[in-house]
Design an enzyme around this catalytic site. Structure first.
Site, PDB file in Angstrom:
ATOM      1  N   HIS A 191      12.839  -2.438   1.895  1.00  0.00           N
ATOM      2  CA  HIS A 191      12.223  -1.194   2.360  1.00  0.00           C
ATOM      3  C   HIS A 191      13.053  -0.026   1.875  1.00  0.00           C
ATOM      4  O   HIS A 191      14.286  -0.051   1.998  1.00  0.00           O
ATOM      5  CB  HIS A 191      12.113  -1.155   3.889  1.00  0.00           C
ATOM      6  CG  HIS A 191      11.270  -2.270   4.403  1.00  0.00           C
ATOM      7  ND1 HIS A 191       9.904  -2.280   4.249  1.00  0.00           N
ATOM      8  CD2 HIS A 191      11.604  -3.437   4.994  1.00  0.00           C
ATOM      9  CE1 HIS A 191       9.433  -3.414   4.749  1.00  0.00           C
ATOM     10  NE2 HIS A 191      10.444  -4.134   5.202  1.00  0.00           N
ATOM     11  N   ILE A 192      12.377   0.976   1.348  1.00  0.00           N
ATOM     12  CA  ILE A 192      13.059   2.154   0.816  1.00  0.00           C
ATOM     13  C   ILE A 192      13.716   2.927   1.961  1.00  0.00           C
ATOM     14  O   ILE A 192      14.865   3.335   1.874  1.00  0.00           O
ATOM     15  CB  ILE A 192      12.041   3.037   0.055  1.00  0.00           C
ATOM     16  CG1 ILE A 192      11.489   2.256  -1.153  1.00  0.00           C
ATOM     17  CG2 ILE A 192      12.665   4.359  -0.386  1.00  0.00           C
ATOM     18  CD1 ILE A 192      10.221   2.840  -1.743  1.00  0.00           C
ATOM     19  N   SER A 193      12.980   3.116   3.031  1.00  0.00           N
ATOM     20  CA  SER A 193      13.484   3.865   4.185  1.00  0.00           C
ATOM     21  C   SER A 193      14.172   2.912   5.180  1.00  0.00           C
ATOM     22  O   SER A 193      14.001   1.694   5.104  1.00  0.00           O
ATOM     23  CB  SER A 193      12.329   4.597   4.883  1.00  0.00           C
ATOM     24  OG  SER A 193      11.419   3.661   5.443  1.00  0.00           O
ATOM     25  N   TYR A 218      10.862   9.195   1.416  1.00  0.00           N
ATOM     26  CA  TYR A 218      10.892   8.196   0.340  1.00  0.00           C
ATOM     27  C   TYR A 218      11.515   8.698  -0.964  1.00  0.00           C
ATOM     28  O   TYR A 218      11.568   7.965  -1.945  1.00  0.00           O
ATOM     29  CB  TYR A 218       9.471   7.678   0.072  1.00  0.00           C
ATOM     30  CG  TYR A 218       8.828   7.073   1.303  1.00  0.00           C
ATOM     31  CD1 TYR A 218       9.335   5.912   1.867  1.00  0.00           C
ATOM     32  CD2 TYR A 218       7.735   7.671   1.914  1.00  0.00           C
ATOM     33  CE1 TYR A 218       8.766   5.367   3.000  1.00  0.00           C
ATOM     34  CE2 TYR A 218       7.155   7.126   3.047  1.00  0.00           C
ATOM     35  CZ  TYR A 218       7.675   5.974   3.581  1.00  0.00           C
ATOM     36  OH  TYR A 218       7.110   5.426   4.706  1.00  0.00           O
ATOM     37  N   ASN A 225       8.182  -5.527  -1.148  1.00  0.00           N
ATOM     38  CA  ASN A 225       8.051  -4.455  -0.161  1.00  0.00           C
ATOM     39  C   ASN A 225       6.575  -4.432   0.255  1.00  0.00           C
ATOM     40  O   ASN A 225       5.755  -3.808  -0.414  1.00  0.00           O
ATOM     41  CB  ASN A 225       8.469  -3.106  -0.759  1.00  0.00           C
ATOM     42  CG  ASN A 225       8.399  -1.994   0.270  1.00  0.00           C
ATOM     43  OD1 ASN A 225       7.879  -2.183   1.365  1.00  0.00           O
ATOM     44  ND2 ASN A 225       8.917  -0.830  -0.068  1.00  0.00           N
ATOM     45  N   HIS A 229       4.348  -4.750   8.923  1.00  0.00           N
ATOM     46  CA  HIS A 229       4.293  -4.657  10.380  1.00  0.00           C
ATOM     47  C   HIS A 229       3.029  -5.267  10.989  1.00  0.00           C
ATOM     48  O   HIS A 229       2.873  -5.258  12.204  1.00  0.00           O
ATOM     49  CB  HIS A 229       4.412  -3.186  10.803  1.00  0.00           C
ATOM     50  CG  HIS A 229       5.426  -2.428   9.996  1.00  0.00           C
ATOM     51  ND1 HIS A 229       6.756  -2.762   9.987  1.00  0.00           N
ATOM     52  CD2 HIS A 229       5.295  -1.370   9.136  1.00  0.00           C
ATOM     53  CE1 HIS A 229       7.407  -1.939   9.179  1.00  0.00           C
ATOM     54  NE2 HIS A 229       6.548  -1.088   8.647  1.00  0.00           N
ATOM     55  N   GLU A 241      12.999  -9.222   1.137  1.00  0.00           N
ATOM     56  CA  GLU A 241      12.213  -8.100   1.670  1.00  0.00           C
ATOM     57  C   GLU A 241      12.980  -6.797   1.430  1.00  0.00           C
ATOM     58  O   GLU A 241      14.175  -6.724   1.725  1.00  0.00           O
ATOM     59  CB  GLU A 241      12.036  -8.325   3.185  1.00  0.00           C
ATOM     60  CG  GLU A 241      11.386  -7.182   3.930  1.00  0.00           C
ATOM     61  CD  GLU A 241      11.389  -7.421   5.461  1.00  0.00           C
ATOM     62  OE1 GLU A 241      12.037  -8.386   5.927  1.00  0.00           O
ATOM     63  OE2 GLU A 241      10.747  -6.625   6.156  1.00  0.00           O
ATOM     64  N   ALA A 249       3.191  -0.979   4.686  1.00  0.00           N
ATOM     65  CA  ALA A 249       2.646  -1.011   6.055  1.00  0.00           C
ATOM     66  C   ALA A 249       2.256  -2.424   6.494  1.00  0.00           C
ATOM     67  O   ALA A 249       2.286  -2.740   7.695  1.00  0.00           O
ATOM     68  CB  ALA A 249       1.452  -0.073   6.161  1.00  0.00           C
ATOM     69  N   ASP A 275       1.970 -15.915   5.908  1.00  0.00           N
ATOM     70  CA  ASP A 275       1.489 -17.283   5.637  1.00  0.00           C
ATOM     71  C   ASP A 275       1.485 -17.587   4.137  1.00  0.00           C
ATOM     72  O   ASP A 275       1.806 -18.701   3.728  1.00  0.00           O
ATOM     73  CB  ASP A 275       0.074 -17.480   6.206  1.00  0.00           C
ATOM     74  CG  ASP A 275       0.078 -17.639   7.721  1.00  0.00           C
ATOM     75  OD1 ASP A 275       1.163 -17.813   8.295  1.00  0.00           O
ATOM     76  OD2 ASP A 275      -1.007 -17.578   8.324  1.00  0.00           O
ATOM     77  N   PRO A 334       0.784  -1.233   0.000  1.00  0.00           N
ATOM     78  CA  PRO A 334       0.000   0.000   0.000  1.00  0.00           C
ATOM     79  C   PRO A 334       0.819   1.289   0.000  1.00  0.00           C
ATOM     80  O   PRO A 334       1.827   1.400   0.697  1.00  0.00           O
ATOM     81  CB  PRO A 334      -0.837  -0.106   1.289  1.00  0.00           C
ATOM     82  CG  PRO A 334      -0.219  -1.182   2.092  1.00  0.00           C
ATOM     83  CD  PRO A 334       0.449  -2.107   1.130  1.00  0.00           C
ATOM     84  N   ASN A 335       0.352   2.223  -0.810  1.00  0.00           N
ATOM     85  CA  ASN A 335       0.876   3.591  -0.927  1.00  0.00           C
ATOM     86  C   ASN A 335       2.184   3.710  -1.703  1.00  0.00           C
ATOM     87  O   ASN A 335       2.652   4.825  -1.929  1.00  0.00           O
ATOM     88  CB  ASN A 335       1.028   4.259   0.455  1.00  0.00           C
ATOM     89  CG  ASN A 335      -0.296   4.406   1.148  1.00  0.00           C
ATOM     90  OD1 ASN A 335      -1.225   4.965   0.581  1.00  0.00           O
ATOM     91  ND2 ASN A 335      -0.416   3.878   2.355  1.00  0.00           N
ATOM     92  N   ARG A 337       4.095  12.511  -2.164  1.00  0.00           N
ATOM     93  CA  ARG A 337       4.124  13.047  -0.795  1.00  0.00           C
ATOM     94  C   ARG A 337       5.336  12.502  -0.062  1.00  0.00           C
ATOM     95  O   ARG A 337       5.918  11.506  -0.458  1.00  0.00           O
ATOM     96  CB  ARG A 337       2.849  12.641  -0.036  1.00  0.00           C
ATOM     97  CG  ARG A 337       1.556  13.223  -0.582  1.00  0.00           C
ATOM     98  CD  ARG A 337       1.363  14.688  -0.211  1.00  0.00           C
ATOM     99  NE  ARG A 337       1.548  14.917   1.218  1.00  0.00           N
ATOM    100  CZ  ARG A 337       0.596  14.745   2.129  1.00  0.00           C
ATOM    101  NH1 ARG A 337      -0.600  14.334   1.790  1.00  0.00           N
ATOM    102  NH2 ARG A 337       0.840  14.999   3.406  1.00  0.00           N
ATOM    103  N   ARG A 381       7.244   0.258  13.531  1.00  0.00           N
ATOM    104  CA  ARG A 381       7.861  -0.246  12.289  1.00  0.00           C
ATOM    105  C   ARG A 381       8.986  -1.247  12.574  1.00  0.00           C
ATOM    106  O   ARG A 381       9.638  -1.735  11.655  1.00  0.00           O
ATOM    107  CB  ARG A 381       8.407   0.916  11.448  1.00  0.00           C
ATOM    108  CG  ARG A 381       7.337   1.840  10.920  1.00  0.00           C
ATOM    109  CD  ARG A 381       7.893   2.873   9.964  1.00  0.00           C
ATOM    110  NE  ARG A 381       7.061   4.064   9.964  1.00  0.00           N
ATOM    111  CZ  ARG A 381       5.996   4.238   9.175  1.00  0.00           C
ATOM    112  NH1 ARG A 381       5.655   3.320   8.303  1.00  0.00           N
ATOM    113  NH2 ARG A 381       5.273   5.344   9.245  1.00  0.00           N
ATOM    114  N   ARG A 399      13.210   4.131  12.518  1.00  0.00           N
ATOM    115  CA  ARG A 399      11.957   4.883  12.547  1.00  0.00           C
ATOM    116  C   ARG A 399      11.105   4.510  13.779  1.00  0.00           C
ATOM    117  O   ARG A 399      11.639   4.036  14.770  1.00  0.00           O
ATOM    118  CB  ARG A 399      11.216   4.690  11.221  1.00  0.00           C
ATOM    119  CG  ARG A 399      12.036   5.231  10.030  1.00  0.00           C
ATOM    120  CD  ARG A 399      11.303   5.123   8.716  1.00  0.00           C
ATOM    121  NE  ARG A 399      10.089   5.950   8.714  1.00  0.00           N
ATOM    122  CZ  ARG A 399       9.145   5.872   7.764  1.00  0.00           C
ATOM    123  NH1 ARG A 399       9.299   5.022   6.765  1.00  0.00           N
ATOM    124  NH2 ARG A 399       8.074   6.645   7.827  1.00  0.00           N
TER     125      ARG A 399
END
Ligand code: CA2
Length: 145
Positions: free
Chosen positions: A100-102, A22, A74, A80, A98, A77, A87, A9-10, A17, A111, A107
């Protein structure tokens, strides 16, 4: 070698934004970067992004029927929160990196938990879009062994 790049998501909102977290580049820029790299490496890459948990689970199950060799994931959200996504990756048993950009480890507390890391063969975070490139190289080498 078939690799699926799956984003949660996002991620489609990248560059629109929160550029301080990001970056300024967009989701389409990300796809272009990975496509070019995959082409140079001779990897057959496909992409999927969804804002919906069940949709991501469906796509992970589809990867099994499509005989996808590896997944760069990725979960955003859902990293977490989602046991369903963990599963699904366990069920299909497809090697998954896995990304993650950040730098999630630096953080907020919420997270710091990652369900997907329980099954991921590697976790890359805090390297921006380059993390996806590193993931592709790692997965390719892993699958060739
Ligand atoms: O750093 C990452 O790649 C994350 O997976 C990104 C997720 C976040 O929930 C994870 O904790 C870490 C967020 C996806 C992008 O969210 C945006 C929010 C606003 C503007 C643009 C993107």
């Amino acid at each position: 070698m078939k690799i699926l790049v799956l984003n949660g998501p996002n991620i489609n909102f990248l560059g629109i934004r929160e550029p301080h977290i990001y970056g300024k580049s967009t989701y389409n820029d990300l796809l272009k970067l990975i496509k070019e790299h995959a082409h140079n490496k001779g990897v057959d890459v496909s992409f999927y992004q969804s804002n919906h948990e069940g949709d991501l689970v469906d796509q992970i199950q589809k990867a099994y029927y499509d005989k996808i060799d590896g997944i760069i994931f990725n979960p955003a959200a859902y990293t977490h929160t989602s046991v369903a996504i963990l599963d699904a990756v366990k069920a299909v048993n497809i090697p998954t990196v896995e990304v993650h950009i950040s730098a999630v480890d630096k953080r907020e507390d919420f997270r710091q938990i990652s369900y997907i890391s329980k099954i991921a063969i590697k976790t890359i975070s805090g390297k921006g879009f380059d993390g996806y490139i590193e993931a592709l190289d790692y997965l390719k080498e892993y699958l060739e062994k």
